[in-house]
Design a protein around this motif. Structure first.
Motif, short mmCIF file in Angstrom:
data_model
loop_
_atom_site.label_atom_id
_atom_site.label_comp_id
_atom_site.label_asym_id
_atom_site.label_seq_id
_atom_site.Cartn_x
_atom_site.Cartn_y
_atom_site.Cartn_z
N ALA A 1 19.98 -18.34 -36.17
CA ALA A 1 18.89 -17.75 -35.39
C ALA A 1 19.05 -18.04 -33.91
O ALA A 1 18.90 -17.16 -33.06
CB ALA A 1 17.54 -18.27 -35.89
N MET A 2 19.39 -19.29 -33.57
CA MET A 2 19.56 -19.65 -32.16
C MET A 2 20.73 -18.91 -31.53
O MET A 2 20.65 -18.43 -30.40
CB MET A 2 19.76 -21.16 -32.04
N LEU A 3 21.82 -18.79 -32.27
CA LEU A 3 22.99 -18.08 -31.73
C LEU A 3 22.68 -16.59 -31.55
O LEU A 3 23.14 -15.96 -30.59
CB LEU A 3 24.19 -18.29 -32.65
N ALA A 4 21.89 -16.03 -32.47
CA ALA A 4 21.50 -14.62 -32.31
C ALA A 4 20.62 -14.44 -31.08
O ALA A 4 20.80 -13.49 -30.31
CB ALA A 4 20.76 -14.15 -33.57
N TRP A 5 19.66 -15.36 -30.89
CA TRP A 5 18.82 -15.28 -29.69
C TRP A 5 19.66 -15.41 -28.43
O TRP A 5 19.42 -14.73 -27.43
CB TRP A 5 17.75 -16.37 -29.73
N GLY A 6 20.65 -16.28 -28.46
CA GLY A 6 21.52 -16.40 -27.30
C GLY A 6 22.24 -15.10 -27.00
O GLY A 6 22.38 -14.70 -25.83
N ALA A 7 22.69 -14.41 -28.05
CA ALA A 7 23.41 -13.15 -27.86
C ALA A 7 22.51 -12.06 -27.29
O ALA A 7 22.87 -11.37 -26.33
CB ALA A 7 24.01 -12.70 -29.19
N VAL A 8 21.31 -11.91 -27.86
CA VAL A 8 20.44 -10.82 -27.40
C VAL A 8 19.88 -11.11 -26.02
O VAL A 8 19.73 -10.19 -25.19
CB VAL A 8 19.31 -10.53 -28.41
N ASN A 9 19.58 -12.37 -25.73
CA ASN A 9 19.06 -12.70 -24.41
C ASN A 9 20.13 -12.56 -23.33
O ASN A 9 19.84 -12.15 -22.20
CB ASN A 9 18.48 -14.11 -24.39
N THR A 10 21.37 -12.89 -23.67
CA THR A 10 22.46 -12.70 -22.72
C THR A 10 22.65 -11.22 -22.42
O THR A 10 22.86 -10.82 -21.26
CB THR A 10 23.76 -13.29 -23.28
N THR A 11 22.54 -10.39 -23.45
CA THR A 11 22.65 -8.94 -23.25
C THR A 11 21.52 -8.43 -22.36
O THR A 11 21.75 -7.63 -21.44
CB THR A 11 22.61 -8.22 -24.61
N ALA A 12 20.30 -8.89 -22.63
CA ALA A 12 19.16 -8.46 -21.81
C ALA A 12 19.31 -8.92 -20.37
O ALA A 12 18.99 -8.17 -19.43
CB ALA A 12 17.86 -8.99 -22.41
N MET A 13 19.79 -10.14 -20.17
CA MET A 13 19.98 -10.63 -18.81
C MET A 13 21.05 -9.81 -18.08
O MET A 13 20.91 -9.52 -16.88
CB MET A 13 20.37 -12.11 -18.83
N ALA A 14 22.10 -9.43 -18.79
CA ALA A 14 23.13 -8.59 -18.17
C ALA A 14 22.54 -7.25 -17.73
O ALA A 14 22.84 -6.76 -16.63
CB ALA A 14 24.28 -8.37 -19.16
N LEU A 15 21.68 -6.67 -18.56
CA LEU A 15 21.03 -5.41 -18.19
C LEU A 15 20.10 -5.61 -17.00
O LEU A 15 19.98 -4.73 -16.14
CB LEU A 15 20.26 -4.85 -19.38
#
Length: 214
Positions: free
Chosen positions: A85-99
């Motif tokens: 769960a934490m690794l998934a949150w890291g992935a989606v939040n990194t994507t959102a920050m990039a956007l």
């Protein structure tokens, strides 16, 4: 092998030892508090209509996310730090920050970069968390987070259809979507359907209040 096994193994080799000062529940409440402060602050900045509002909100989030990442790395239990769960949150939040960064550069529309991306990341994060908990034999908790993901999907759809209508309180609605599922998980024993209902009603009430007061 799981989707994140390779990444998890690499992180476990390089991450410092945790102090273990935070329990899993305290970690969730810390995340809820960060979301309330961050999205509440973002809404205040949006209401101010400052020319540099996007930069101010981004700076606020850089500080909050930096602090939360440090808290996670140094003090959260390993069962949280290296969980799917934490690794998934890291992935989606990194994507959102990039956007968000792309939006700051003017490449994509601001509402996509600053709101839709983060509602989407929250929605995916909660759905993934729900699936992880279901698979770990915690169906009541898992379905509560899956319900929050459904509410997030509804909010995302509403924003895609009529963003100007919900914009006056859009970030406050995101604050509620971000924080309430974790608070309800830690502080209540409500069934999943009731937790979903609470999140949905509060998010809807925030949006309605924004429309009325706009």
């Amino acid at each position: 092998m799981g989707a994140f096994d390779g990444l998890r193994n690499r992180l476990q080799r390089v991450a410092p030892a945790t102090s273990g000062r935070l329990t899993a529940s305290e970690f969730l409440l810390s995340g809820a508090a960060a979301g309330l402060v961050g999205w509440g602050g973002t809404q205040v900045v949006a209401w101010s209509s400052r020319a540099d509002g996007a930069l101010l909100a981004t700076a606020l989030w850089v500080v909050l996310m930096g602090g939360f990442i440090g808290l996670t790395v140094l003090h959260a239990p390993d069962s949280v730090r290296f969980s799917d769960a934490m690794l998934a949150w890291g992935a989606v939040n990194t994507t959102a920050m990039a956007l968000t960064v792309v939006g700051l550069l003017g490449v994509i529309p601001e509402q996509l970069a600053f709101w839709h991306a983060w509602v989407a990341s929250t929605t995916v994060g909660y759905c993934w968390t729900g699936g992880v908990l279901e698979g770990a034999g915690q169906p009541a908790r898992g379905r509560g987070y899956l319900g929050a993901g459904v509410v997030g999907l509804c909010l995302l759809t509403a924003g895609a259809v009529e963003f100007p209508l919900i914009a006056p309180a859009g970030y406050l609605a995101l604050a509620a979507l971000h924080a309430l599922p974790m608070v309800l998980d830690v502080r209540t024993a409500l069934p999943a359907v009731h937790r979903t209902g609470v999140v949905g009603v509060v998010v809807a009430a925030v949006l309605v209040a924004g429309v009325i007061t706009a």
